[in-house]
Design a protein around this motif. Structure first.
Motif, mmCIF file in Angstrom:
data_model
loop_
_atom_site.group_PDB
_atom_site.id
_atom_site.type_symbol
_atom_site.label_atom_id
_atom_site.label_comp_id
_atom_site.label_asym_id
_atom_site.label_seq_id
_atom_site.Cartn_x
_atom_site.Cartn_y
_atom_site.Cartn_z
ATOM 1 N N VAL A 1 0.845 -1.199 0.000
ATOM 2 C CA VAL A 1 0.000 0.000 0.000
ATOM 3 C C VAL A 1 0.884 1.253 0.000
ATOM 4 N N GLU A 2 1.968 1.219 0.758
ATOM 5 C CA GLU A 2 2.902 2.366 0.775
ATOM 6 C C GLU A 2 3.580 2.544 -0.587
ATOM 7 N N THR A 3 3.992 1.430 -1.181
ATOM 8 C CA THR A 3 4.664 1.493 -2.495
ATOM 9 C C THR A 3 3.738 2.095 -3.549
ATOM 10 N N ILE A 4 2.463 1.668 -3.527
ATOM 11 C CA ILE A 4 1.507 2.154 -4.537
ATOM 12 C C ILE A 4 1.274 3.653 -4.353
ATOM 13 N N GLU A 5 1.136 4.068 -3.081
ATOM 14 C CA GLU A 5 0.921 5.503 -2.822
ATOM 15 C C GLU A 5 2.127 6.331 -3.304
ATOM 16 N N ALA A 6 3.340 5.851 -3.011
ATOM 17 C CA ALA A 6 4.539 6.604 -3.405
ATOM 18 C C ALA A 6 4.666 6.675 -4.930
ATOM 19 N N ALA A 7 4.358 5.572 -5.610
ATOM 20 C CA ALA A 7 4.450 5.567 -7.080
ATOM 21 C C ALA A 7 3.392 6.497 -7.678
ATOM 22 N N ALA A 8 2.206 6.510 -7.067
ATOM 23 C CA ALA A 8 1.156 7.423 -7.544
ATOM 24 C C ALA A 8 1.566 8.871 -7.302
ATOM 25 N N ASP A 9 2.194 9.145 -6.149
ATOM 26 C CA ASP A 9 2.698 10.510 -5.886
ATOM 27 C C ASP A 9 3.649 10.953 -6.997
ATOM 28 N N ASP A 10 4.529 10.041 -7.397
ATOM 29 C CA ASP A 10 5.502 10.378 -8.448
ATOM 30 C C ASP A 10 4.798 10.711 -9.762
#
Ligand SMILES: N=C(N)NCCCC(=O)O
Ligand SMILES: [Zn+2]
Ligand SMILES: [Zn+2]
Length: 321
Positions: A104-113
């Motif tokens: 969930v953290e990885t997906i949020e960070a990739a979406a932020d990018d």
């Protein structure tokens, strides 16, 4: 893409057979081939949050394969989405299948990018767990967003086996976190057995309105779209589409099928009726190709993503004009 550059569109299927070469969504260029995009189509091959049949981790690539037949002009919206804006395939977000919190953290960070580059996201799931980190990221950019949620299920349950992050719970978490605009939340296409009547009372308290699958059948797509449009107004809107909103006849390839669903025609028509909404990002989730036949589900999902992409491209072009 700056306004004076021509977007790079799909491979020309009258010169290179559409079944040749590796699949990107609609045969569009990869993001690394164009640098930046107005709309980034991104896969999230993650399905560790499911309560029943697994397999949605293969959904994104199945949708890409089925999308080879999409053509560049969309008559239903009188628009050429890939000429109006740069749409590109951003590949997949690599999420840890053995650790849901980390995923969930990885997906949020990739979406932020991606959102940080100015792109809108058209995400291909993956199971419905992924909507939570996507909404978190969208809300960082736009504030609390209106949500239109197409699904057989409410997905506002609390926990499964004590787990908070599952495909049945993303929208309860999102309401708790204050990242949704509770004046404009709707489920569309719900049906089927619940755990108890309390599921509906809880859902209503969170602010959701419900248009059931039977309501769509009785009232028709145009009237439903009109009502939804009025509720949404000009708020920033996120659309999350669980392909199980469709009847299993229209989408057998999914993990938690429920009888009595919408037709793909109804879904596509409702989306077209929302073309004037301020769609900031969207997802299509829960396509599980192992249960599919003749690409029925992934074809429906590819057309769904095409309509959503068209809405975003038209708005991007209109905001430049
Ligand atoms: N989001 C999807 N597709 N399904 C949720 C169903 C949760 C349950 O098994 O009760
Ligand atoms: Zn569902
Ligand atoms: Zn769902």
């Amino acid at each position: 893409m700056s306004s004076n550059e021509t977007p790079r569109g799909p491979i020309d299927s009258s010169r290179i057979p559409r079944y040749a070469g590796p699949a990107t969504f609609a045969r569009l260029p990869r993001l690394d081939e164009v640098g930046t995009a107005d709309v980034a189509v991104v896969g999230v091959p993650f399905d560790s949050g499911v309560s029943y049949r697994p397999g949605a981790r293969f959904g994104g690539n199945a949708i890409r394969e089925a999308s080879r037949l999409l053509r560049p002009y969309n008559p239903a919206q009188d628009a050429s989405p890939f000429a109006l804006a740069q749409v590109a395939d951003a590949g997949d977000i690599a999420a840890n299948p053995f650790n849901i919190n980390e995923a969930v953290e990885t997906i949020e960070a990739a979406a932020d990018d991606l959102l940080g580059t100015g792109a809108r996201m058209m995400t291909l799931g993956g199971d419905h767990t992924i909507a939570l980190p996507l909404l978190r990221s969208v809300a960082k950019k736009h504030g609390p967003v209106a949500l239109l949620h197409f699904d057989a299920h409410l997905d506002t349950w609390d926990t499964y086996f004590g787990a908070e992050y599952t495909h049945g719970t993303p929208f309860r978490r999102a309401v708790e976190e204050g990242i949704l605009d509770t004046e404009a939340l709707s489920h569309v296409g719900t049906r089927g057995p619940l755990y108890g009547k309390q599921d509906l009372t809880d859902d209503e308290k969170m602010g959701f309105g419900i248009v059931t699958s039977a309501d769509v059948y009785r009232r028709g797509a145009d009237e439903v779209a009109d009502q939804l449009r009025q509720r949404i107004g000009d708020r920033p809107l996120y659309i999350s589409i669980d392909i199980d909103c469709l009847d299993p006849a229209h989408a057998p390839g999914t993990g938690t099928p429920e009888a009595g669903g919408m037709t793909s025609r109804e879904l596509l028509e409702i989306l077209r009726g929302l073309a004037s909404c301020n769609l900031v990002s969207a997802d299509v989730v829960e396509v599980a190709p192992a249960y599919d036949h003749a690409e029925i589900t992934s074809v429906a999902a590819s057309h769904t993503a095409y309509e959503l992409t068209t809405i975003m491209s038209r708005q991007i072009a209109a905001s430049r004009a």
